[in-house]
Design a protein around this motif. Structure first.
Motif, PDB file in Angstrom:
ATOM      1  N   GLY A 135       0.955  -1.238  -0.234  1.00 14.06           N
ATOM      2  CA  GLY A 135       0.161  -0.112   0.134  1.00 14.06           C
ATOM      3  C   GLY A 135       1.241   0.885  -0.224  1.00 14.06           C
ATOM      4  N   GLN A 136       2.114   1.782   0.386  1.00 12.49           N
ATOM      5  CA  GLN A 136       2.802   2.310   0.397  1.00 12.49           C
ATOM      6  C   GLN A 136       3.715   2.818  -0.961  1.00 12.49           C
ATOM      7  OE1 GLN A 136       5.542   1.530   3.873  1.00 12.49           O
ATOM      8  NE2 GLN A 136       4.854   3.240   4.577  1.00 12.49           N
ATOM      9  N   TYR A 137       3.997   3.963  -0.860  1.00 13.81           N
ATOM     10  CA  TYR A 137       4.592   4.373  -2.557  1.00 13.81           C
ATOM     11  C   TYR A 137       6.154   4.683  -2.133  1.00 13.81           C
ATOM     12  CZ  TYR A 137       3.943   9.389  -0.644  1.00 13.81           C
ATOM     13  OH  TYR A 137       4.099  10.127  -0.104  1.00 13.81           O
ATOM     14  N   LEU A 138       6.953   4.573  -3.391  1.00 13.69           N
ATOM     15  CA  LEU A 138       7.799   5.570  -3.412  1.00 13.69           C
ATOM     16  C   LEU A 138       8.115   6.671  -4.713  1.00 13.69           C
ATOM     17  CD1 LEU A 138       9.394   4.613  -6.962  1.00 13.69           C
ATOM     18  CD2 LEU A 138       9.385   2.454  -5.851  1.00 13.69           C
ATOM     19  N   GLU A 139       8.861   7.405  -4.069  1.00 14.77           N
ATOM     20  CA  GLU A 139       8.806   8.822  -5.455  1.00 14.77           C
ATOM     21  C   GLU A 139      10.513   8.400  -6.336  1.00 14.77           C
ATOM     22  OE1 GLU A 139       9.531  12.243  -2.259  1.00 14.77           O
ATOM     23  OE2 GLU A 139       8.028  12.248  -2.398  1.00 14.77           O
ATOM     24  N   ALA A 153       2.972  -1.948  -6.294  1.00 10.99           N
ATOM     25  CA  ALA A 153       1.964  -2.555  -7.341  1.00 10.99           C
ATOM     26  C   ALA A 153       2.141  -4.299  -6.989  1.00 10.99           C
ATOM     27  CB  ALA A 153       1.178  -2.356  -8.498  1.00 10.99           C
ATOM     28  N   SER A 154       3.022  -4.267  -5.844  1.00  8.78           N
ATOM     29  CA  SER A 154       3.789  -6.126  -5.909  1.00  8.78           C
ATOM     30  C   SER A 154       4.108  -5.558  -4.782  1.00  8.78           C
ATOM     31  CB  SER A 154       4.400  -5.778  -6.560  1.00  8.78           C
ATOM     32  OG  SER A 154       5.711  -5.569  -6.432  1.00  8.78           O
ATOM     33  N   MET A 166      13.029  -6.468  -7.266  1.00 15.35           N
ATOM     34  CA  MET A 166      12.032  -6.692  -8.012  1.00 15.35           C
ATOM     35  C   MET A 166      10.997  -6.107  -7.873  1.00 15.35           C
ATOM     36  SD  MET A 166      13.559  -6.765 -10.985  1.00 15.35           S
ATOM     37  CE  MET A 166      14.531  -8.311 -11.328  1.00 15.35           C
ATOM     38  N   LEU A 167       9.778  -4.290  -7.940  1.00 15.06           N
ATOM     39  CA  LEU A 167       9.028  -4.115  -7.526  1.00 15.06           C
ATOM     40  C   LEU A 167       8.166  -3.693  -8.965  1.00 15.06           C
ATOM     41  CD1 LEU A 167      10.076  -0.769  -5.750  1.00 15.06           C
ATOM     42  CD2 LEU A 167       9.173  -2.774  -4.530  1.00 15.06           C
ATOM     43  N   ASP A 168       7.554  -4.195  -8.969  1.00 17.06           N
ATOM     44  CA  ASP A 168       5.580  -2.821  -9.658  1.00 17.06           C
ATOM     45  C   ASP A 168       5.390  -2.091  -9.453  1.00 17.06           C
ATOM     46  OD1 ASP A 168       7.199  -5.597 -11.574  1.00 17.06           O
ATOM     47  OD2 ASP A 168       5.113  -6.423 -11.398  1.00 17.06           O
ATOM     48  N   ILE A 224      -3.686  -1.603  -4.113  1.00 14.47           N
ATOM     49  CA  ILE A 224      -4.709  -2.409  -3.969  1.00 14.47           C
ATOM     50  C   ILE A 224      -4.715  -3.873  -3.953  1.00 14.47           C
ATOM     51  CG2 ILE A 224      -7.337  -3.418  -3.974  1.00 14.47           C
ATOM     52  CD1 ILE A 224      -6.961  -0.336  -2.017  1.00 14.47           C
ATOM     53  N   LYS A 225      -3.956  -4.217  -5.066  1.00 17.50           N
ATOM     54  CA  LYS A 225      -3.686  -5.410  -6.037  1.00 17.50           C
ATOM     55  C   LYS A 225      -2.259  -5.863  -4.863  1.00 17.50           C
ATOM     56  CE  LYS A 225      -0.744  -7.718  -9.359  1.00 17.50           C
ATOM     57  NZ  LYS A 225       0.414  -7.441  -8.734  1.00 17.50           N
ATOM     58  N   ALA A 226      -1.205  -4.837  -4.291  1.00 13.87           N
ATOM     59  CA  ALA A 226      -0.425  -5.355  -3.487  1.00 13.87           C
ATOM     60  C   ALA A 226      -0.982  -5.484  -2.186  1.00 13.87           C
ATOM     61  CB  ALA A 226       0.521  -3.887  -3.080  1.00 13.87           C
ATOM     62  N   MET A 227      -2.121  -5.202  -1.415  1.00 14.69           N
ATOM     63  CA  MET A 227      -2.584  -5.982  -0.658  1.00 14.69           C
ATOM     64  C   MET A 227      -3.341  -6.906  -0.765  1.00 14.69           C
ATOM     65  SD  MET A 227      -4.442  -1.618   1.355  1.00 14.69           S
ATOM     66  CE  MET A 227      -3.958  -0.732   1.831  1.00 14.69           C
TER      67      MET A 227
END
Length: 347
Positions: A135-139, A153-154, A166-168, A224-227
């Motif tokens: 649910g968190q984000y990066l910049e 998203a993962s 890897m991150l999506d 939401i997908k990651a959750m």
């Protein structure tokens, strides 16, 4: 002169340096207050001030109105303490929140998910120590120092799924946008980008027993997908209904993925909602505003938790109507409003 910020009812406290914004001081010291945009646009960081003096930097009226400020509310993202301050926030994270890291990331994959949505997969350094909540984000830190924010998203457990970290991310093309024009135009695999994170207080409060409403518009689906991945991995079986709003059916760009999860997660239900279907779409499902569909199905939300991610207009309307019309406790509404550069300069 430094001041002490105390958060009730947890009783946790932290210090602010002269001129430092309250939110930044909290992040620096591992105190997780609610927030999203960090620039006075979305209102996610709004909390009630119980005592003390705070002055605000520039912010939008929709994030904090003059009437709300008069009632004692503040925005921690642009509020600077002028004395010791006591604020009220139930959404404060435990001690030891994940630290913010800076690192290079290599573009591993560019995959169109829709005409205007790109899956961007990033490969992180082998020795990275990034930890984050689903649910968190990066910049992204661009060459001129400007930043662009995107949710992971993962889920975290998938970080090492392929052997390399890897991150999506899911990026919607904003025509004329400095970053997304590059992503959808000149960006190539193996390009190196600079990232920083994790940020945000939008993630599952796993210890709570409440049934869950997940609410997304557009690429608000990404966190939401990651959750959902995290819930499945952790064996979380709280009753969950996911509402995904879009203008037309093809904008539900991972509809098949969601439907595939229904067979694997018996506690999960899915309600896609289309606002602007055309005759050729032959749409037979729910129509209208996605948050109104929730209210039609759940006129009483007093025992629920809601996690909403998408446009500021959707998030603001959902928060207002769920609290005022359906009795949702305000502290059970968790949100991440996707603010574009156009949103930030809007009045």
């Amino acid at each position: 002169m430094s001041f002490t910020i105390t958060v009730e009812p947890s009783g946790r406290s932290f210090e602010t340096e002269p001129g430092e914004r309250i939110l930044q001081a909290g992040i620096r010291q591992g105190i997780g207050l609610p927030y999203s945009c960090q620039d006075g646009t979305c209102g996610s960081c709004k909390v009630r001030k119980l005592s003390g003096t705070v002055v605000h930097g520039p912010h939008q009226q929709k994030a904090l109105s003059d009437a709300e400020e008069a009632e004692g509310y503040i925005l921690t993202c642009c509020g600077v303490a002028q004395s010791d301050v006591v604020i009220e926030s139930r959404q404060v994270t435990h001690a030891g929140a994940f630290p913010v890291r800076k690192m290079p990331a290599r573009v591993a994959l560019l995959e169109p998910l829709a005409a205007d949505v790109m899956r961007l997969q990033l490969q992180l350094p082998a020795n990275n120590d990034l930890q984050y909540h689903a649910g968190q984000y990066l910049e992204f830190v661009l060459r001129d120092g400007s930043r662009r924010s995107y949710s992971m998203a993962s889920a975290p457990h998938r970080l090492m799924e392929s052997g390399a970290p890897m991150l999506d991310l899911h990026l919607r093309h904003m025509p004329g946008g400095k970053f997304t024009d590059h992503v959808f135009g000149a960006m190539k695999e193996k390009e190196i980008l600079r990232i920083e994170g994790p940020y945000g207080s939008f993630y599952l409060q796993a210890e709570a027993p409440n049934p869950i409403i997940l609410l997304a518009s557009g690429t608000g689906f990404a966190p939401i997908k990651a959750m959902l991945e995290h819930m499945q991995f952790m064996g979380i079986t709280r009753e969950t209904v996911f509402y995904w709003g879009a203008r037309r059916p093809h904008d539900l760009y991972m509809d098949a993925w969601v439907r595939g999860k229904l067979a694997q997660m018996p506690h999960l239900s899915y309600v896609p909602v289309i606002s602007d279907a055309l005759p050729e779409d032959q749409w037979q499902g729910r129509s209208g505003l996605v948050h109104r569909a929730v209210l039609q199905d759940f006129p009483d939300l007093s025992a629920h938790q809601v996690y909403a991610c998408g446009t500021p207009a959707m998030v603001d309307a959902a928060r207002r109507d769920f609290v005022q019309q359906a009795g949702l406790p305000d502290y059970e509404f968790f949100a991440d409003a996707f603010t574009s550069e156009a949103d930030k300069v809007a009045g």
